[in-house]
Design a protein around this motif. Structure first.
Motif, PDB file in Angstrom:
ATOM      1  N   GLY A  82       0.820  -1.197   0.000  1.00  5.67           N
ATOM      2  CA  GLY A  82       0.000   0.000   0.000  1.00  5.67           C
ATOM      3  C   GLY A  82       0.856   1.249   0.000  1.00  5.67           C
ATOM      4  N   SER A  83       0.197   2.376  -0.013  1.00 10.38           N
ATOM      5  CA  SER A  83       0.899   3.648  -0.107  1.00 10.38           C
ATOM      6  C   SER A  83       1.192   4.218   1.274  1.00 10.38           C
ATOM      7  N   PHE A  84       2.016   5.248   1.300  1.00 11.21           N
ATOM      8  CA  PHE A  84       2.345   5.945   2.546  1.00 11.21           C
ATOM      9  C   PHE A  84       1.557   7.247   2.596  1.00 11.21           C
ATOM     10  N   ASP A  85       1.074   7.570   3.771  1.00  6.86           N
ATOM     11  CA  ASP A  85       0.259   8.770   3.965  1.00  6.86           C
ATOM     12  C   ASP A  85       1.170   9.996   4.086  1.00  6.86           C
ATOM     13  N   THR A  86       1.647  10.482   2.941  1.00  6.25           N
ATOM     14  CA  THR A  86       2.570  11.623   2.947  1.00  6.25           C
ATOM     15  C   THR A  86       1.935  12.900   3.493  1.00  6.25           C
ATOM     16  N   PRO A  87       0.712  13.272   3.078  1.00  4.68           N
ATOM     17  CA  PRO A  87       0.096  14.470   3.679  1.00  4.68           C
ATOM     18  C   PRO A  87      -0.072  14.342   5.193  1.00  4.68           C
ATOM     19  N   GLY A  88      -0.466  13.167   5.647  1.00  6.00           N
ATOM     20  CA  GLY A  88      -0.599  12.948   7.089  1.00  6.00           C
ATOM     21  C   GLY A  88       0.733  13.074   7.799  1.00  6.00           C
ATOM     22  N   THR A 118      -2.424  23.881  16.488  1.00  4.13           N
ATOM     23  CA  THR A 118      -3.853  23.574  16.519  1.00  4.13           C
ATOM     24  C   THR A 118      -4.405  23.363  15.108  1.00  4.13           C
ATOM     25  N   VAL A 119      -4.035  24.248  14.193  1.00  2.76           N
ATOM     26  CA  VAL A 119      -4.487  24.122  12.807  1.00  2.76           C
ATOM     27  C   VAL A 119      -3.954  22.826  12.183  1.00  2.76           C
ATOM     28  N   ALA A 120      -2.669  22.535  12.435  1.00  7.08           N
ATOM     29  CA  ALA A 120      -2.079  21.300  11.902  1.00  7.08           C
ATOM     30  C   ALA A 120      -2.745  20.069  12.504  1.00  7.08           C
ATOM     31  N   CYS A 121      -3.113  20.140  13.789  1.00 10.65           N
ATOM     32  CA  CYS A 121      -3.798  19.018  14.441  1.00 10.65           C
ATOM     33  C   CYS A 121      -5.154  18.776  13.799  1.00 10.65           C
ATOM     34  N   TRP A 122      -5.895  19.868  13.535  1.00  9.03           N
ATOM     35  CA  TRP A 122      -7.191  19.728  12.873  1.00  9.03           C
ATOM     36  C   TRP A 122      -7.000  19.102  11.486  1.00  9.03           C
ATOM     37  N   GLY A 123      -5.991  19.581  10.741  1.00  9.10           N
ATOM     38  CA  GLY A 123      -5.731  19.025   9.418  1.00  9.10           C
ATOM     39  C   GLY A 123      -5.315  17.563   9.488  1.00  9.10           C
ATOM     40  N   PHE A 124      -4.533  17.206  10.498  1.00  8.78           N
ATOM     41  CA  PHE A 124      -4.080  15.829  10.653  1.00  8.78           C
ATOM     42  C   PHE A 124      -5.269  14.901  10.907  1.00  8.78           C
ATOM     43  N   VAL A 125      -6.162  15.292  11.826  1.00  9.22           N
ATOM     44  CA  VAL A 125      -7.341  14.469  12.123  1.00  9.22           C
ATOM     45  C   VAL A 125      -8.221  14.340  10.889  1.00  9.22           C
ATOM     46  N   TRP A 126      -8.428  15.442  10.181  1.00  9.31           N
ATOM     47  CA  TRP A 126      -9.233  15.414   8.950  1.00  9.31           C
ATOM     48  C   TRP A 126      -8.634  14.434   7.948  1.00  9.31           C
ATOM     49  N   ARG A 127      -7.315  14.477   7.809  1.00  2.00           N
ATOM     50  CA  ARG A 127      -6.650  13.598   6.846  1.00  2.00           C
ATOM     51  C   ARG A 127      -6.754  12.127   7.267  1.00  2.00           C
ATOM     52  N   GLN A 128      -6.585  11.847   8.554  1.00  4.63           N
ATOM     53  CA  GLN A 128      -6.596  10.461   9.014  1.00  4.63           C
ATOM     54  C   GLN A 128      -7.968   9.809   8.830  1.00  4.63           C
ATOM     55  N   ARG A 129      -9.010  10.602   8.873  1.00  5.23           N
ATOM     56  CA  ARG A 129     -10.358  10.062   8.689  1.00  5.23           C
ATOM     57  C   ARG A 129     -10.653   9.724   7.229  1.00  5.23           C
ATOM     58  N   ARG A 130      -9.859  10.251   6.300  1.00  2.00           N
ATOM     59  CA  ARG A 130     -10.144  10.082   4.878  1.00  2.00           C
ATOM     60  C   ARG A 130      -9.082   9.284   4.125  1.00  2.00           C
ATOM     61  N   ALA A 131      -7.889   9.131   4.712  1.00  2.00           N
ATOM     62  CA  ALA A 131      -6.803   8.437   4.010  1.00  2.00           C
ATOM     63  C   ALA A 131      -7.081   6.936   3.918  1.00  2.00           C
ATOM     64  N   ARG A 132      -6.719   6.344   2.799  1.00  2.00           N
ATOM     65  CA  ARG A 132      -6.893   4.897   2.647  1.00  2.00           C
ATOM     66  C   ARG A 132      -5.947   4.133   3.574  1.00  2.00           C
ATOM     67  N   TYR A 133      -4.723   4.600   3.671  1.00  2.00           N
ATOM     68  CA  TYR A 133      -3.742   4.015   4.593  1.00  2.00           C
ATOM     69  C   TYR A 133      -3.267   5.123   5.544  1.00  2.00           C
ATOM     70  N   PRO A 134      -4.061   5.439   6.578  1.00  2.00           N
ATOM     71  CA  PRO A 134      -3.723   6.566   7.452  1.00  2.00           C
ATOM     72  C   PRO A 134      -2.443   6.316   8.234  1.00  2.00           C
ATOM     73  N   LEU A 135      -1.722   7.388   8.503  1.00  2.00           N
ATOM     74  CA  LEU A 135      -0.507   7.295   9.315  1.00  2.00           C
ATOM     75  C   LEU A 135      -0.835   6.769  10.705  1.00  2.00           C
TER      76      LEU A 135
END
Length: 467
Positions: A203-209, A244-261
């Motif tokens: 699988g892929s790596f969650d680079t944005p996460g 705080t902004v990065a934390c919000w973005g991280f949580v948003w990304r983890q909920r949508r990534a196919r292979y979350p960090l």
């Protein structure tokens, strides 16, 4: 030795291979832990030799911690793709290159570069250390293995300041980094030979996460450092807003990534979530107490830096004495009860420390610190066992990253709280009372999972009996 005996049906490595793998892990962990404590004591000497102000010299420690904190979750997630064995070898090798460069550095900027490289290597090894213990040891000995891990970490904290003082009394500060090389080379050779191989995840790596995780943790650490050094409000507030902004973005990304960090589904397991909460709150209390007592012993009681280091020694010694026993007991009885009992000892010790004054003798401080160490040693291995054992083995890399990150964030927040308290004019005793409060909140979280852990223990015994 019981830890290296093999029984029919055991998972993990056979006895002799297990012993070699553990030797590689313990020496690598000792390097990372001792390096930090050794350098802290040497900062005044390094500042004078490099002709830089103290405010610049503290970054010799800070840059290591910022880089290490930023990459913990990233490396834990990456280990599933490259395997934990390869990542550990990379981390240890990177740490050794950084140590060699730091030993040869004669300019502050060059030294900071190699300290950052050391932090990168330390993040790779520390982020997956607990999951490697789970991979090496059979499930029936998981608590004992994590107790051994606590013993090694505490031993590093206890030995670091003393070893630093002894080395600086006979050689110059570059030898603090050169000291890592022979032990590190032996550890790398052992790890290459003994650590188990595994099949990497497809699988892929969650680079944005990963990028959001690094931004979140690095900016949070910088915010806590700014608070701890009473920087202007705009500086600490700016870093905290970015975190705080990065934390919000991280949580948003983890909920949508196919292979979350970091799969957020792990936090649906309440035993895990409550154990993480208890760990973070307890580490806030420990980080806060260490810094607060440093100020108290040196500024109010008149002890030297080396004498202060000796006064702290009972804390890691208490963990060394009690931690392995607590880990062994956690394999047999309810680990939540054990960790809750340890928190009671820790709270009593912190309250006793909050009552010290200038008339308190060194012996009076020592027994209080020892009580805290015994409590923390009784708390940490069973609590770590709950974190690691509450989720399936395939999640162990994620759990390991969360464990390391929780410890780092908790200690950083504790240090920042001391700086904020001093900036507000609060006494050291008031700060210690706050440490007791965070430990009391940890006790609440720990007690909340007693029945859940007891049910899991009974299920584990039933499963073992049916084999």
């Amino acid at each position: 030795m019981r830890l290296f005996q093999t029984r029919p049906g055991d998972d993990g490595l056979p006895g002799r291979e297990r012993a070699l793998a553990v030797l590689a892990l313990t020496t690598g962990t000792l390097l990372a832990v001792m390096d930090t404590t050794m350098v802290n004591l040497a900062l005044p000497t390094m500042a004078a030799d490099l002709d830089v102000p103290a405010s610049r010299a503290v970054w010799i420690t800070n840059i290591f911690q910022v880089v290490c904190a930023a990459f913990l979750l990233v490396f834990a997630g990456l280990s599933e793709l490259v395997t934990r064995r390869r990542l550990y070898l990379f981390g240890l090798g990177t740490f050794l290159v950084g140590s060699l460069g730091a030993a040869l550095s004669r300019h502050i900027d060059v030294l900071l570069l190699f300290r950052a490289l050391q932090g990168l290597g330390a993040a790779a090894t520390l982020s997956i250390g607990p999951s490697l213990y789970r991979m090496i040891f059979p499930s029936r000995l998981l608590g004992s293995a994590l107790g051994l891990s606590a013993l090694v970490v505490a031993g590093g904290y206890a030995a670091g300041p003393t070893l630093s003082g002894l080395l600086l009394s006979v050689v110059d500060w570059p030898w603090l980094f050169a000291f890592n090389l022979p032990l590190g080379v032996c550890s790398w050779w052992l790890a290459r030979r003994a650590l188990p191989r595994e099949t990497p995840r497809q699988g892929s790596f969650d680079t944005p996460g990963a990028l959001l995780s690094m931004l979140m943790l690095a900016s949070f650490f910088l915010a806590m450092d700014a608070v701890g050094h009473t920087a202007p409000l705009w500086q600490s507030g700016g870093w905290l807003l970015l975190a705080t902004v990065a934390c919000w973005g991280f949580v948003w990304r983890q909920r949508r990534a196919r292979y979350p960090l970091l799969p957020l589904v792990v936090f649906r397991e309440m035993r895990f979530t409550l154990a993480v909460s208890a760990s973070g709150l307890a580490f806030i209390g420990q980080g806060l107490t260490f810094v607060a007592l440093s100020f108290f012993y040196q500024e109010q009681m008149g002890f030297s830096a080396l004498e202060t280091a000796w006064l702290f020694t009972p804390w890691p010694l208490g963990i060394m004495l009690v931690g392995p026993l607590a880990g062994r007991l956690a394999d047999k009885i309810n680990p939540s009860l054990l960790s809750s009992t340890g928190l009671v000892f820790l709270i009593v010790g912190l309250v006793a420390l909050a009552l010290v004054d200038e008339q308190t003798s060194a012996l009076g401080s020592l027994w209080r610190t020892a009580l805290c160490g015994i409590g923390f040693g009784l708390f940490q291995p069973p609590n770590n066992r709950e974190m690691m054992g509450s989720l399936p083995p395939e999640r162990s890399a994620n759990v390991s990253g969360v464990m390391s990150t929780t410890r780092t964030v908790g200690q950083s927040l504790g240090v920042a709280l001391v700086g904020a308290a001093l900036a507000l004019g609060l006494s050291i005793q008031m700060t210690l009372w706050f440490g007791a409060l965070t430990s009391a909140l940890a006790l609440v979280a720990s007690l909340s999972r007693v029945s859940l852990a007891q049910r899991a223990l009974l299920q584990r015994r039933a499963s073992s009996g049916s084999r």
